[in-house]
Design a protein around this motif. Sequence first.
Motif, PDB file in Angstrom:
ATOM      1  N   ASP A 258       0.809  -1.222   0.000  1.00  0.00           N
ATOM      2  CA  ASP A 258       0.000   0.000   0.000  1.00  0.00           C
ATOM      3  C   ASP A 258       0.839   1.268   0.000  1.00  0.00           C
ATOM      4  N   GLY A 259       2.156   1.137  -0.094  1.00  0.00           N
ATOM      5  CA  GLY A 259       3.044   2.293  -0.128  1.00  0.00           C
ATOM      6  C   GLY A 259       3.563   2.727   1.222  1.00  0.00           C
ATOM      7  N   SER A 260       3.066   2.151   2.309  1.00  0.00           N
ATOM      8  CA  SER A 260       3.541   2.524   3.639  1.00  0.00           C
ATOM      9  C   SER A 260       4.863   1.834   3.940  1.00  0.00           C
ATOM     10  N   ARG A 261       5.626   2.438   4.838  1.00  0.00           N
ATOM     11  CA  ARG A 261       6.935   1.897   5.207  1.00  0.00           C
ATOM     12  C   ARG A 261       6.827   1.100   6.512  1.00  0.00           C
ATOM     13  N   HIS A 262       7.506  -0.038   6.530  1.00  0.00           N
ATOM     14  CA  HIS A 262       7.612  -0.812   7.768  1.00  0.00           C
ATOM     15  C   HIS A 262       8.458  -0.017   8.755  1.00  0.00           C
ATOM     16  N   PRO A 263       8.016   0.111  10.013  1.00  0.00           N
ATOM     17  CA  PRO A 263       8.726   1.016  10.940  1.00  0.00           C
ATOM     18  C   PRO A 263      10.128   0.566  11.311  1.00  0.00           C
ATOM     19  N   GLN A 264      10.441  -0.709  11.211  1.00  0.00           N
ATOM     20  CA  GLN A 264      11.767  -1.190  11.603  1.00  0.00           C
ATOM     21  C   GLN A 264      12.615  -1.489  10.365  1.00  0.00           C
ATOM     22  N   SER A 265      13.880  -1.106  10.447  1.00  0.00           N
ATOM     23  CA  SER A 265      14.849  -1.440   9.397  1.00  0.00           C
ATOM     24  C   SER A 265      15.608  -2.698   9.794  1.00  0.00           C
ATOM     25  N   GLY A 266      16.117  -3.396   8.793  1.00  0.00           N
ATOM     26  CA  GLY A 266      16.887  -4.603   9.060  1.00  0.00           C
ATOM     27  C   GLY A 266      18.276  -4.511   8.475  1.00  0.00           C
ATOM     28  N   VAL A 267      18.996  -5.608   8.540  1.00  0.00           N
ATOM     29  CA  VAL A 267      20.361  -5.677   8.019  1.00  0.00           C
ATOM     30  C   VAL A 267      20.488  -6.924   7.150  1.00  0.00           C
ATOM     31  N   VAL A 268      21.378  -6.840   6.167  1.00  0.00           N
ATOM     32  CA  VAL A 268      21.668  -8.001   5.326  1.00  0.00           C
ATOM     33  C   VAL A 268      22.500  -8.987   6.143  1.00  0.00           C
ATOM     34  N   ASN A 269      22.017 -10.229   6.223  1.00  0.00           N
ATOM     35  CA  ASN A 269      22.749 -11.222   7.012  1.00  0.00           C
ATOM     36  C   ASN A 269      23.221 -12.417   6.183  1.00  0.00           C
ATOM     37  N   PHE A 270      22.922 -12.388   4.867  1.00  0.00           N
ATOM     38  CA  PHE A 270      23.380 -13.500   4.033  1.00  0.00           C
ATOM     39  C   PHE A 270      23.325 -13.086   2.577  1.00  0.00           C
ATOM     40  N   ALA A 271      24.337 -13.516   1.803  1.00  0.00           N
ATOM     41  CA  ALA A 271      24.357 -13.330   0.352  1.00  0.00           C
ATOM     42  C   ALA A 271      24.893 -14.610  -0.265  1.00  0.00           C
ATOM     43  N   GLU A 272      24.118 -15.159  -1.193  1.00  0.00           N
ATOM     44  CA  GLU A 272      24.524 -16.407  -1.845  1.00  0.00           C
ATOM     45  C   GLU A 272      25.836 -16.177  -2.603  1.00  0.00           C
ATOM     46  N   PRO A 273      26.835 -17.041  -2.421  1.00  0.00           N
ATOM     47  CA  PRO A 273      28.127 -16.809  -3.082  1.00  0.00           C
ATOM     48  C   PRO A 273      28.139 -17.157  -4.567  1.00  0.00           C
ATOM     49  N   THR A 274      27.137 -17.900  -5.046  1.00  0.00           N
ATOM     50  CA  THR A 274      27.120 -18.314  -6.449  1.00  0.00           C
ATOM     51  C   THR A 274      25.806 -17.895  -7.106  1.00  0.00           C
ATOM     52  N   PHE A 275      25.837 -17.782  -8.421  1.00  0.00           N
ATOM     53  CA  PHE A 275      24.645 -17.444  -9.180  1.00  0.00           C
ATOM     54  C   PHE A 275      23.819 -18.707  -9.452  1.00  0.00           C
ATOM     55  N   PHE A 282      21.691 -14.104  -7.907  1.00  0.00           N
ATOM     56  CA  PHE A 282      22.049 -14.691  -6.617  1.00  0.00           C
ATOM     57  C   PHE A 282      21.206 -14.055  -5.515  1.00  0.00           C
ATOM     58  N   LEU A 283      20.950 -14.842  -4.506  1.00  0.00           N
ATOM     59  CA  LEU A 283      20.012 -14.479  -3.443  1.00  0.00           C
ATOM     60  C   LEU A 283      20.696 -13.626  -2.384  1.00  0.00           C
ATOM     61  N   VAL A 284      19.983 -12.597  -1.931  1.00  0.00           N
ATOM     62  CA  VAL A 284      20.405 -11.773  -0.796  1.00  0.00           C
ATOM     63  C   VAL A 284      19.283 -11.808   0.233  1.00  0.00           C
TER      64      VAL A 284
END
Length: 400
Positions: A258-275, A282-284
């Motif tokens: 609906d265009g609203s923002r989730h009040p909490q921000s997060g952090v990237v905790n995983f990135a797939e090393p291969t495509f 590749f997944l983040v």
Amino acid sequence: MTINAGFSHRTCVALFLGITSFFATALLSGCSNHENPKGPPPATEVVAITVQPQNVPAVFPFVAQVQSSHQVDVMARVSGFLEKISYKEGEPVLQGQELFLLDKKPFVAAVDAARAAVDIRQSQLFTAKASLDRIKPLADQNAASKSDLDNAMGNFKTAEASLQQDKANLDKALLDLSYTTITSPLSGVSGQALMREGSYIAAGSTSAKLTYVAKLDPVWVDFSISQNEQANFTQEVESGRLVIPKDHRYSVDIELSDGSRHPQSGVVNFAEPTFSKETGTFLVRAEIPNPKKALRPGMFVRAYLKGAARPNALLVPQKAVQQSSNGHIVFVATDKGLAEARPVMVGDWIGNDWIISQGLKAGDKVIVDGFMKLGPGMPVKLVSPEEKKAAQQTKPTVAK
């Protein structure tokens, strides 16, 4: 031509010559005005800003999907008839809370039989030990044969081992009995019950899956980066147009459908090393706090990857950028005070501004208001946004 009696012939001639002279003068006067060129057109007042390089955050949007950070399928470990569904489907459950109950009667009987077998083995062990205790002193005094001592020792060891085996059978029977009460492995939201009361549950088959429990705080948000996006990202970093955060610690903001923002921000905790071979991406994954359970598994959201920065970026308000058949253009004021249509290449959006990647340089005066009245080469009079705002505030109000 008839001449009135009140006028002489000389008077009429003079009058005719005067009228002719008047029209001739008027005609010459009109010709003279047409031949004289007009002066230069007046300068059009426009609002302009001077673009200066600045460091701005780089934000990368992605289509993402919400996943549970810990989702577990609830499985039956033993076979039996489903006697009871103990929870309300779709509601939150606590770790250790009873979800399903299998018919316990066959398992209680198995426990009783295993316990009786243990009692029998204990009696056999007692008898074997007593026999060994009698024969051993006799054998030491050569009153009993070595063979009798060996047989007594063997019977004792056999009874001891049999007792341990039956104790293990009792432990397994008790464990199977405990598995008839199926509890939640974690705290989270419960899924639909896949089997109903009275159904036979076969352990190790598809019927053994009864439901699932998903943890909702925090949640994971997954998005994919294509090979081309990764290549462009690497190129911008190597060229210095993009600076990545320390320790690659990116933050992620979430925008709902609906265009609203989730009040909490997060952090990237995983990135797939291969495509992926199938998608070329590749997944983040980012971890997002979800205390109010607003984010649910399966939801599609928009993820904004933040943390990188663009040094020495040139920003222009979006309203100043026009779309033409050949691309984007902005109007700039030249050093001679003339309007010039400048082709530009746009980059990311930053709030209400657009990053201009090509076409402008530091110090250019970009017209942000009034350019709709302009054409290339027209003279312009520049005012700043602050001057225009001050003029509007001091403008007298006309009484109605």
